[in-house]
Design a protein around this motif. Structure first.
Motif, PDB file in Angstrom:
ATOM      1  N   LEU A 197       1.030  -1.282   0.078  1.00 19.30           N
ATOM      2  CA  LEU A 197      -0.034   0.106   0.267  1.00 19.30           C
ATOM      3  C   LEU A 197       0.809   1.169   0.079  1.00 19.30           C
ATOM      4  O   LEU A 197       0.449   2.203  -0.593  1.00 19.30           O
ATOM      5  N   ALA A 198       2.067   1.139   0.716  1.00 20.46           N
ATOM      6  CA  ALA A 198       2.818   2.388   0.906  1.00 20.46           C
ATOM      7  C   ALA A 198       3.559   2.591  -0.685  1.00 20.46           C
ATOM      8  O   ALA A 198       3.830   3.880  -1.056  1.00 20.46           O
ATOM      9  N   SER A 199       3.776   1.741  -1.542  1.00 18.91           N
ATOM     10  CA  SER A 199       4.429   1.762  -2.839  1.00 18.91           C
ATOM     11  C   SER A 199       3.253   2.174  -4.090  1.00 18.91           C
ATOM     12  O   SER A 199       3.887   2.839  -4.928  1.00 18.91           O
ATOM     13  N   MET A 200       2.007   1.755  -3.915  1.00 17.87           N
ATOM     14  CA  MET A 200       1.240   2.169  -5.003  1.00 17.87           C
ATOM     15  C   MET A 200       1.094   3.533  -5.117  1.00 17.87           C
ATOM     16  O   MET A 200       0.880   3.933  -6.447  1.00 17.87           O
ATOM     17  N   PRO A 201       0.971   4.422  -4.334  1.00 20.05           N
ATOM     18  CA  PRO A 201       1.067   6.023  -4.721  1.00 20.05           C
ATOM     19  C   PRO A 201       2.060   6.354  -5.581  1.00 20.05           C
ATOM     20  O   PRO A 201       2.247   7.039  -6.510  1.00 20.05           O
ATOM     21  N   TRP A 202       3.310   5.639  -5.203  1.00 17.22           N
ATOM     22  CA  TRP A 202       4.570   6.111  -5.875  1.00 17.22           C
ATOM     23  C   TRP A 202       4.608   5.531  -7.436  1.00 17.22           C
ATOM     24  O   TRP A 202       5.039   6.357  -8.327  1.00 17.22           O
ATOM     25  N   LEU A 203       4.080   4.163  -7.443  1.00 18.72           N
ATOM     26  CA  LEU A 203       3.667   3.765  -8.919  1.00 18.72           C
ATOM     27  C   LEU A 203       2.736   4.545  -9.896  1.00 18.72           C
ATOM     28  O   LEU A 203       2.992   4.880 -10.980  1.00 18.72           O
ATOM     29  N   PHE A 204       1.644   5.306  -8.860  1.00 21.30           N
ATOM     30  CA  PHE A 204       0.976   6.166  -9.614  1.00 21.30           C
ATOM     31  C   PHE A 204       1.673   7.143 -10.473  1.00 21.30           C
ATOM     32  O   PHE A 204       1.349   7.742 -11.431  1.00 21.30           O
ATOM     33  N   VAL A 205       2.561   7.717  -9.453  1.00 21.62           N
ATOM     34  CA  VAL A 205       3.410   9.006  -9.758  1.00 21.62           C
ATOM     35  C   VAL A 205       4.007   8.801 -10.795  1.00 21.62           C
ATOM     36  O   VAL A 205       4.194   9.439 -11.814  1.00 21.62           O
TER      37      VAL A 205
END
Length: 296
Positions: free
Chosen positions: A214-222
């Protein structure tokens, strides 16, 4: 004939600068996001999730703008070739991102136009003029200053960063071929689709594709958003102003990412990397200037 309106010209330059600053910010943010997820996912997994998110974004835009009819293509082989080059370049870029300072990575990425210059005679049949050869030689000097090849300084990080630039150059050349017949919507659709397939194959070859936390998903979206946004901003800037004006603004990526590396990752600012990058930029600008004069 009346003189051109300088106010209108200045307005164009300011609009182009605005778009290029968007590209600078997008590339820089993508580099930070890539670093943040690299501790959890390998480069193939990053590319897979980036491309899958890209499909959703691109298809949403295509459906909203009514461009679904532009997707069929008779040049699938050329799309595949272009996207293989880009996939290789992007994976090498994300790999180098974890190994060398951000400023050094961006400096070596600036050699992409020089590789385009050298590969164009082979792939596009363009002539290699004396000024182009001079620009390539000057750029090579800059590469030597940035990479400083020796048993002590040459490493896998600088080698993969340089190889990434070659991959991006191949993608640019085949993109130039595609733009003669294909729309941007078509190119972006096949880019995200094929790279999702390439990513799934490469990431799953060992039978284990890590799921992002869950912590990495926003970075992948970025990463997905910034990757698409950066190229859209560059295309928009080039549609308003000539490359000779746009290119210097793009070069601001280097000091920006050097500051980002210093503040976030405690990476020292290497004066030789900056010097080499300035020389590489000078070589690129010489080539742009010569092309502008030749096309008058």
């Amino acid at each position: 004939m009346s003189a051109p309106d300088p106010t209108y010209q200045n307005s164009d330059v300011l609009r182009a600068a605005f778009w290029m600053l968007g590209a600078v910010g997008s590339f820089s943010l993508m580099a930070v996001a890539g670093r943040e997820v690299s501790f959890e996912l390998d480069t193939f997994e990053i590319m897979t999730y980036r491309s899958l998110a890209g499909i959703v974004i691109v298809m949403s835009i295509i459906l909203l703008t009514g461009r679904l009819h532009e997707l069929p293509t008779s040049r699938l082989g050329l799309h595949m070739t272009r996207n293989l080059f880009h996939f290789a370049g992007q994976n090498l870029w994300f790999f180098a991102l974890t190994l060398i300072p951000l400023a050094q990575l961006f400096a070596l990425e600036f050699t992409t136009p020089l590789w385009v210059l050298l590969l164009s005679p082979l792939l596009l049949g363009e002539k290699l003029t004396r000024l182009r050869v001079l620009a390539a030689l000057i750029g090579f000097v800059g590469i030597l200053i940035v990479a400083r090849p020796s048993p002590d300084t040459l490493n896998i990080g600088t080698a993969t960063a340089a190889a990434a630039a070659i991959g991006f150059a191949g993608a640019m050349i085949f993109t130039k071929k595609l733009t003669r017949t294909e729309t941007l919507a078509c190119i972006m659709f096949w880019l995200t689709l094929t790279q999702s397939i390439f990513g799934l194959i490469c990431a799953g070859i060992d039978g284990d594709i890590a799921l992002p936390s869950l912590a990495s998903m926003p970075w992948l979206f970025v990463i997905a958003i910034c990757g698409l946004l950066a190229h859209f901003c560059i295309a928009s800037a080039l549609s308003i102003a000539p490359a000779t004006l746009v290119s210097p603004i793009d070069f601001t990526r280097l000091p920006v990412i050097a500051i980002v590396g210093l503040v976030l990752y405690d990476e020292p600012v290497d004066a030789l990397v900056i010097l080499g990058a300035v020389i590489i930029f000078g070589a690129n600008y010489l080539n742009l200037w010569s092309e502008t004069r030749r096309n008058r």
